[in-house]
Design an enzyme around this catalytic site. Structure first.
Site, PDB file in Angstrom:
ATOM      1  N   GLU A 111      14.817  -4.931  -1.445  1.00 25.59           N
ATOM      2  CA  GLU A 111      15.468  -5.332  -2.551  1.00 25.59           C
ATOM      3  C   GLU A 111      14.761  -6.403  -3.763  1.00 25.59           C
ATOM      4  O   GLU A 111      15.331  -6.822  -4.440  1.00 25.59           O
ATOM      5  CB  GLU A 111      16.868  -5.982  -2.055  1.00 25.59           C
ATOM      6  CG  GLU A 111      17.840  -5.252  -1.410  1.00 25.59           C
ATOM      7  CD  GLU A 111      19.182  -6.024  -1.397  1.00 25.59           C
ATOM      8  OE1 GLU A 111      20.031  -5.039  -1.858  1.00 25.59           O
ATOM      9  OE2 GLU A 111      19.233  -6.848  -0.773  1.00 25.59           O
ATOM     10  N   GLU A 119       0.871  -1.111  -0.141  1.00 28.04           N
ATOM     11  CA  GLU A 119       0.039   0.184  -0.189  1.00 28.04           C
ATOM     12  C   GLU A 119       0.750   1.287  -0.085  1.00 28.04           C
ATOM     13  O   GLU A 119       0.565   2.261  -0.618  1.00 28.04           O
ATOM     14  CB  GLU A 119      -1.016   0.185   1.187  1.00 28.04           C
ATOM     15  CG  GLU A 119      -1.918  -1.045   1.028  1.00 28.04           C
ATOM     16  CD  GLU A 119      -1.579  -2.361   1.752  1.00 28.04           C
ATOM     17  OE1 GLU A 119      -0.226  -2.496   2.155  1.00 28.04           O
ATOM     18  OE2 GLU A 119      -2.148  -3.161   2.066  1.00 28.04           O
ATOM     19  N   ASN A 173       0.894  -8.893  -5.388  1.00 19.86           N
ATOM     20  CA  ASN A 173       0.802  -8.129  -6.565  1.00 19.86           C
ATOM     21  C   ASN A 173       1.920  -8.664  -7.450  1.00 19.86           C
ATOM     22  O   ASN A 173       3.137  -8.595  -7.325  1.00 19.86           O
ATOM     23  CB  ASN A 173       1.333  -6.767  -5.851  1.00 19.86           C
ATOM     24  CG  ASN A 173       1.332  -5.744  -7.224  1.00 19.86           C
ATOM     25  OD1 ASN A 173       0.826  -5.958  -8.041  1.00 19.86           O
ATOM     26  ND2 ASN A 173       1.879  -4.731  -7.002  1.00 19.86           N
TER      27      ASN A 173
END
Length: 439
Positions: free
Chosen positions: A314, A68, A338
């Site tokens: 990373e 988010e 996602n």
């Protein structure tokens, strides 16, 4: 909202607990102490400010976790250009680190207060926000009531409702209506999400698309990337990213199954929660696999089977080391993670079938040919093997994924249009105060 509705909400919330409301942010009260706390700044959880309030208009922006936070960075940067102060709250240490790395001192970061009246009141008394913007699925009864009592407009951006959350709210329509009517605007990710919010009583609702599509590709430290690329050389690679418990075992199974066919294969495992990496390393070694941990800067020698990506921030590095990425929380748990970042960074995307939280993104990627779903570990191994052996098919998936991501863009622009009636008065206020200050 009437006093009767407010009492009903708070009574149910108090006795049922956060477990009854899967999309309510108050879950932080029950989850405290599970490795997500910054003890030095724990007072912020109780609404005690760590910084003074700056002069001028101020927006409270909240993003629960890393995903988010990344999604709203573009929106924050745009608002900062108007000279408006922003207090960004997040709920985890990892999201706080992302905010610091991407936004530095341009915003004030605080940990989100617990959804308890004393904490929320203390937070609001200090910061006195002119506007509250919440990301995705953050619905907190006490916070909503307190903001409503102070007549602070509340806008939900990049809003989504999972199947489970929607079903839960539908069982309590009177609570849903009493809460959602307090939202000045809901900007939903998809038409499905938008219709669900309308069903629950939210007005007005607009659909923007997913703002995660409009974020920049995750950054990478080029010297680190070049060192790892030299170490890996011409070896074949694939990655299992954002994995949850059980999926790392599946990734190890894939490595063991494919190694006879691909002797130089390197599997990159990036757990969603890096604090589990010590146990994962032991599990991998117990199965005869040789492991290099990124957090220790272990060398990736030719005999290493698994590069364990146990660092924060990373993902851009790990995804640039491969052209095949399995996206986790999709085989052994529900919801998915996602897929947009892997597709944007040029990987062929694989995932399990439990991707409800990113249904629209996966649908677009699958329809274009940029992603494929697998039923189990056996099918995942077959998919990785196929893509390793067929560079033409792999290249076609990568190209299709990039095209799909490009076609999904534009959510940030549509979100800004929806926010304009709430932002414009703050811009005027900021300019008037500047003119007054300079005489």
């Amino acid at each position: 909202m009437s006093e009767r509705w407010a009492r009903a909400i708070l009574t149910t919330y108090r006795w049922a607990g956060a477990a009854a409301f899967p999309m309510i942010g108050g879950y932080i009260v029950w989850r405290a102490g599970k490795g997500k706390e910054d003890r030095v700044r724990r007072h912020e959880r109780y609404g005690q400010a760590g910084r003074p309030r700056p002069e001028g208009p101020l927006i409270w922006m909240h993003a629960a976790s890393v995903g988010e936070t990344v999604a709203v960075i573009g929106l924050i940067e745009h608002l900062l250009g108007y000279g408006i102060n922003i207090v960004l709250t997040t709920g985890t240490v990892t999201s706080a680190k992302v905010a610091d790395e991407r936004l530095d001192e341009r915003v004030i970061h605080q940990y989100v207060p617990l959804d308890l009246k004393p904490a929320v009141s203390r937070f609001l008394n200090h910061w006195r926000p002119d506007l509250a913007i919440m990301a995705e699925s953050e619905i907190w009864p006490m916070t909503i009531l307190e903001l409503g009592a102070r007549r602070v407009p509340q806008v939900l951006v990049n809003g989504r409702l999972s199947d489970r959350s929607f079903a839960s709210w539908c069982k309590r329509p009177y609570l849903a209506e009493a809460l959602f009517e307090n939202l000045a605007h809901v900007v939903a990710q998809s038409e499905v999400d938008g219709e669900r919010f309308r069903t629950l009583g939210a007005r007005p609702v607009t659909v923007s698309g997913n703002m995660k599509v409009d974020t920049a590709a995750p950054p990478v430290d080029k010297p680190s990337l070049e060192r790892l690329q030299r170490a890996i050389g011409a070896r074949e690679t694939w990655a299992a990213v954002s994995t949850h418990e059980g999926e790392e075992k599946i990734a190890a199974d894939v490595q063991l199954k494919l190694k006879p066919r691909h002797p130089d294969l390197l599997t990159i495992v990036v757990p969603r929660h890096p604090e589990r990496s010590g146990d994962l390393e032991k599990e991998f070694k117990a199965r005869g696999l040789k492991v290099a941990r990124r957090s220790r800067n272990d060398p990736v020698t030719p005999d290493i089977d698994i590069l364990l990506g146990d660092t924060i921030g990373e993902m851009g590095l790990y995804l640039r080391l491969t052209e095949i990425a399995f996206v986790g929380r999709s085989l052994v748990q529900e919801g998915g993670q996602n897929p947009i970042e892997p597709a944007r960074l040029g990987t062929a995307v694989l995932a399990g079938c439990n991707v409800q939280n990113f249904r629209d993104a996966y649908r677009r990627l699958i329809d274009s040919g940029g992603a494929r779903l697998v039923r189990d570990g056996e099918m995942l191994a077959g998919g990785v093997n196929f893509l390793l052996n067929n560079h033409v098919a792999r290249g076609a998936m990568i190209k299709a994924g990039l095209t799909a991501v490009e076609d999904m863009s534009g959510a940030l622009k549509r979100t800004l249009q929806a926010l304009d009636p709430y932002i414009h008065p703050l811009i005027v206020k900021s300019r008037l105060e500047d003119d007054h200050f300079y005489g």
